[in-house]
Design a protein around this motif. Sequence first.
Motif, PDB file in Angstrom:
ATOM      1  N   SER A  73       0.794  -1.175   0.175  1.00 35.21           N
ATOM      2  CA  SER A  73      -0.009  -0.072  -0.001  1.00 35.21           C
ATOM      3  C   SER A  73       0.969   1.233   0.129  1.00 35.21           C
ATOM      4  CB  SER A  73      -0.842   0.116   1.109  1.00 35.21           C
ATOM      5  OG  SER A  73      -1.891  -1.200   1.270  1.00 35.21           O
ATOM      6  N   GLY A  74       0.657   2.289  -0.813  1.00 37.14           N
ATOM      7  CA  GLY A  74       1.368   3.437  -1.034  1.00 37.14           C
ATOM      8  C   GLY A  74       1.251   4.486  -2.110  1.00 37.14           C
ATOM      9  N   VAL A  75       1.868   5.193  -2.181  1.00 36.08           N
ATOM     10  CA  VAL A  75       1.552   5.937  -3.380  1.00 36.08           C
ATOM     11  C   VAL A  75       2.607   5.934  -4.533  1.00 36.08           C
ATOM     12  CG1 VAL A  75       1.467   8.821  -4.205  1.00 36.08           C
ATOM     13  CG2 VAL A  75       0.923   7.838  -1.738  1.00 36.08           C
ATOM     14  N   LEU A  76       1.951   5.956  -5.651  1.00 38.52           N
ATOM     15  CA  LEU A  76       2.857   5.967  -7.072  1.00 38.52           C
ATOM     16  C   LEU A  76       3.122   7.243  -7.566  1.00 38.52           C
ATOM     17  CD1 LEU A  76       3.267   3.753  -9.156  1.00 38.52           C
ATOM     18  CD2 LEU A  76       1.540   4.588 -10.457  1.00 38.52           C
ATOM     19  N   LYS A  77       4.733   7.169  -7.603  1.00 42.64           N
ATOM     20  CA  LYS A  77       5.258   8.519  -7.942  1.00 42.64           C
ATOM     21  C   LYS A  77       5.824   8.292  -9.523  1.00 42.64           C
ATOM     22  CE  LYS A  77       4.471  11.117  -4.412  1.00 42.64           C
ATOM     23  NZ  LYS A  77       3.680  12.410  -4.754  1.00 42.64           N
ATOM     24  N   GLU A  78       5.615   9.397 -10.259  1.00 40.69           N
ATOM     25  CA  GLU A  78       6.415   9.692 -11.508  1.00 40.69           C
ATOM     26  C   GLU A  78       7.855   9.896 -11.213  1.00 40.69           C
ATOM     27  OE1 GLU A  78       5.905  10.948 -16.001  1.00 40.69           O
ATOM     28  OE2 GLU A  78       4.760  11.794 -14.592  1.00 40.69           O
ATOM     29  N   SER A  79       8.889   9.207 -11.597  1.00 40.05           N
ATOM     30  CA  SER A  79      10.129   9.145 -11.168  1.00 40.05           C
ATOM     31  C   SER A  79      11.004   8.922 -12.554  1.00 40.05           C
ATOM     32  CB  SER A  79      10.715   8.528 -10.024  1.00 40.05           C
ATOM     33  OG  SER A  79       9.898   8.583  -8.963  1.00 40.05           O
ATOM     34  N   PRO A  80      11.311  10.057 -13.229  1.00 41.58           N
ATOM     35  CA  PRO A  80      12.229   9.838 -14.347  1.00 41.58           C
ATOM     36  C   PRO A  80      13.437   9.233 -14.225  1.00 41.58           C
ATOM     37  CG  PRO A  80      11.056  12.087 -14.590  1.00 41.58           C
ATOM     38  CD  PRO A  80      10.939  11.298 -13.204  1.00 41.58           C
ATOM     39  N   ALA A  81      14.234   9.232 -13.078  1.00 42.23           N
ATOM     40  CA  ALA A  81      15.588   8.598 -12.570  1.00 42.23           C
ATOM     41  C   ALA A  81      15.416   7.248 -12.505  1.00 42.23           C
ATOM     42  CB  ALA A  81      15.939   9.461 -11.443  1.00 42.23           C
ATOM     43  N   VAL A  82      14.220   6.716 -12.228  1.00 45.43           N
ATOM     44  CA  VAL A  82      14.072   5.279 -12.100  1.00 45.43           C
ATOM     45  C   VAL A  82      14.158   4.453 -13.546  1.00 45.43           C
ATOM     46  CG1 VAL A  82      12.507   3.370 -11.382  1.00 45.43           C
ATOM     47  CG2 VAL A  82      12.678   5.631 -10.160  1.00 45.43           C
ATOM     48  N   LYS A  83      15.134   3.721 -13.662  1.00 49.73           N
ATOM     49  CA  LYS A  83      15.150   2.942 -14.894  1.00 49.73           C
ATOM     50  C   LYS A  83      14.017   2.094 -15.317  1.00 49.73           C
ATOM     51  CE  LYS A  83      20.332   3.361 -14.821  1.00 49.73           C
ATOM     52  NZ  LYS A  83      21.403   2.429 -15.014  1.00 49.73           N
TER      53      LYS A  83
END
Length: 437
Positions: A73-83
């Motif tokens: 359970s958590g929040v989905l984040k957009e993270s361009p640095a994540v390959k």
Amino acid sequence: MKKIFVNELERYYDQEIEFQGFLEKVRDLPYVMFLILRDGTGKVQVTIEKNEENQHLVEIMGDVTLESTLKISGVLKESPAVKMGGKEIIPSQIEVTSKSESELPFDYNKKDNSLRETRLDYRFVDLRRSDNHLLFQIATLLEHSLREYCIQNNFMEIHSPKISGAAAESGAELFSLDYFGTKAYLSQSPQFYKQMAMASGFDKVFEIGPAFRAENSHTSYHATEINMADVEMSWISNYQEVMDFEEAWLKYGISKVYEKYGEDTEKEFKVKMTDLEKPFARITFQEAKKILKEKFHYIGEKEDDFERKEENLLCKYAKENFGTEFIFVTEFPFAARPFYHMLDENGNTCSYDLLFRGIEITTGAQREHRLDILKNQVLEKGISLESLDFYLEFFKYGMPPHGGFAIGLQRLLMLLFNIDNIREATYVYRGPTRLNP
């Protein structure tokens, strides 16, 4: 809450979500812990900052083994640095829904490091690889598309019995069983029942289902239980009409696969898609034997059929001379064919094999629908008429001219994607030495 899959995650940026999957990898660093979770559609990163607020999450993960299943359970984040897809889940809760044993029987991601027999013993682990997920997604679409094409062309789908009192082909290749004190057999083909449908006036039928072959073969392309696609059609004038339908049918089904999964298959299986624009090559059996002798200087031991090497050479010839990897070989001698194939004026069968990438994938034919001639052909094969009483009944009250074919779907998949063994293209393989899992 509805299960959210990896391929749906982009709809949920900056939202509180619940995600479930297998724990594939853990990177435990001094200030952060990265989890890689996997479901059937892909992988996603879960990032746990090591601080006081997340101490309970770090403790939960302290003894969780790889391939355990987790609910995050958590929040989905957009993270361009994540390959991995440019996204990550920042968790607030972690629940271990099942815990894997400390060590898998083998590393399924390193296929070549494990014996095939070991992988087949633990097929449920072996199937976790991404190429297997893709393969069986493709198998689903291929079967659907072949069925769809038949329905678009006004075919009816039938489901013939898989327990039979008589053989459709050869008694030597049958699994027998006790049927309440009577000897019965597992069906090696729905052939007789497809022809019964023709006698019933069904005109055009198809079936996709299991067939059982008691062949003690240990090749890379045989199995004792296979999934067959069978087609039969009435009111034909010649066997070329059957070939025409099969060519269009296969092109339709395979093109649907390429449309949806073409890029994925080239990447995953390192295979170039076959050219479906060119017509399938067509030569007679006699022409094929002449080509093998004169062009390839090869004479096989079988006068009335082909060896595997000959099939491979003929596919090479088709590619070089016709620009296609498919080749129909027609007019086989009667000695190599079942009694129910129609004969032409020269005594050859109105039949064909379809070869693809070095292996026969289909046998098709116009059937003999005239009862008197059919009986003579039964006797010529040394079979008693009494043993085929129920089958011959179909021809006594009017039988349209008809023909059809059958194709093994696992063999087709194996060849389309250059898989080296039918065991790898079968969900759970059955062969002479394998009855488990």
